[in-house]
Write a protein that holds these residues in place. Sequence first.
Motif, PDB file in Angstrom:
ATOM      1  N   TYR A 161     -35.730 -10.057 -13.083  1.00  0.00           N
ATOM      2  CA  TYR A 161     -34.389  -9.525 -12.867  1.00  0.00           C
ATOM      3  C   TYR A 161     -34.486  -8.002 -12.934  1.00  0.00           C
ATOM      4  N   ALA A 162     -33.454  -7.327 -12.526  1.00  0.00           N
ATOM      5  CA  ALA A 162     -33.456  -5.865 -12.568  1.00  0.00           C
ATOM      6  C   ALA A 162     -33.701  -5.392 -13.993  1.00  0.00           C
ATOM      7  N   ASN A 163     -34.597  -4.448 -14.152  1.00  0.00           N
ATOM      8  CA  ASN A 163     -34.958  -3.839 -15.445  1.00  0.00           C
ATOM      9  C   ASN A 163     -35.850  -4.716 -16.321  1.00  0.00           C
ATOM     10  N   ALA A 164     -36.288  -5.859 -15.825  1.00  0.00           N
ATOM     11  CA  ALA A 164     -37.245  -6.663 -16.588  1.00  0.00           C
ATOM     12  C   ALA A 164     -38.596  -5.957 -16.630  1.00  0.00           C
ATOM     13  N   THR A 165     -39.361  -6.225 -17.686  1.00  0.00           N
ATOM     14  CA  THR A 165     -40.722  -5.693 -17.756  1.00  0.00           C
ATOM     15  C   THR A 165     -41.571  -6.364 -16.683  1.00  0.00           C
TER      16      THR A 165
END
Length: 375
Positions: free
Chosen positions: A240-244
Amino acid sequence: MTRFTAAKALVAVFAVLLTGYAFVVGPHLAGEQQRRRAAAVDAALPPTADIPSSGPGTAADDDAPRGTFPDRGEVFVGIMTGEGLHDLSEAADFARRTGHRPQVYQFAQDWAHDRFDAERIDDVARRGMMPVVAWEPWDHREEAEEPQLRGEQPDYRLSRIADGVFDAYIRAWAEGVASLDYPVGIRFAHEMNGYWYPWCEQSNNNRPGDYVRAWRHVHRIFERAGADNAVWVWSPNVHYANATPYERLYPGDAYVDWVGLSGYYGTVGKENYQSFDRIFSASEARLRRLTDKPLVITEVAATDAAGRKAEWITGMFRSLPRHPGVIGVVWYQAVREIDWRVTTSRDSVAAFARGVSAPRHRVPWSPYDEPRRRL
């Protein structure tokens, strides 16, 4: 002199009745309820075969027939429940209502409270389900209500795991797993690409690289204990957006047997209807740039908020053949914020029963099987 009034007499009678319930009736009813629960589990999930002898110095029966689990073209369908090892009633109800005995039973164990329990794990294996532990280095009872604070437990910082603070606990599990002569899945520190657990690199003052160091450290302890029957399941959340990024967290093929993905229709950001393919396909493609290890959907479920759970389940089973790298699916048969269980409606039960009846999903698990480690 104290006068013995009618009110006092009633209080005395009530106290006697309450004492009788607490020491006689209550335990009897609780014991009866426990017996009925055990009988229901035995009826729906009867033992299928003797498991290999467990304990130091024992070995599996070399003459027993061995297969590969799952074999090529087969996809197992397991479940994870909220009760885990403590109560198999939910698993039994699932099996009774869907007509499907789960081939994998996943259960959570946290490092603060759970100790290795060979008897309970044996009970799962004896009922024809491969045990998979979602092994969680935290104290789940201290979980913060605020989402951004859920991952803040300094005692369980990744660097402390890698530096050996928990070695005695890890070793006890490693030696326990080694004493079992059948495969046990170790889904260590899952969904590490998020922020909501203490082992996520985005939380708890963890640093880049700490997760891989912790994973390899734990893996080496199991190796030294001779736990060759451990099946290592590296299991991020769907991207997802901003996941590592996955590549920053992957320990390497030498330390992983199965890769996994968690994904739901109905969580934050996925309230609108999203198909199985839409939830998982992009993340699967990201994983394939890292490894060709077999993929298990280690957590999946769907909301029925819009009345579309049955439709979603039907779509999932239709989609699975388009994902030849997926060797298994584990449905989250529990209530957590949302009632994710298949058994919330007759329609969803019927949809699941139809889908899982396909021959490719009907492969039984045997404790003598070798886990499939290559596609």
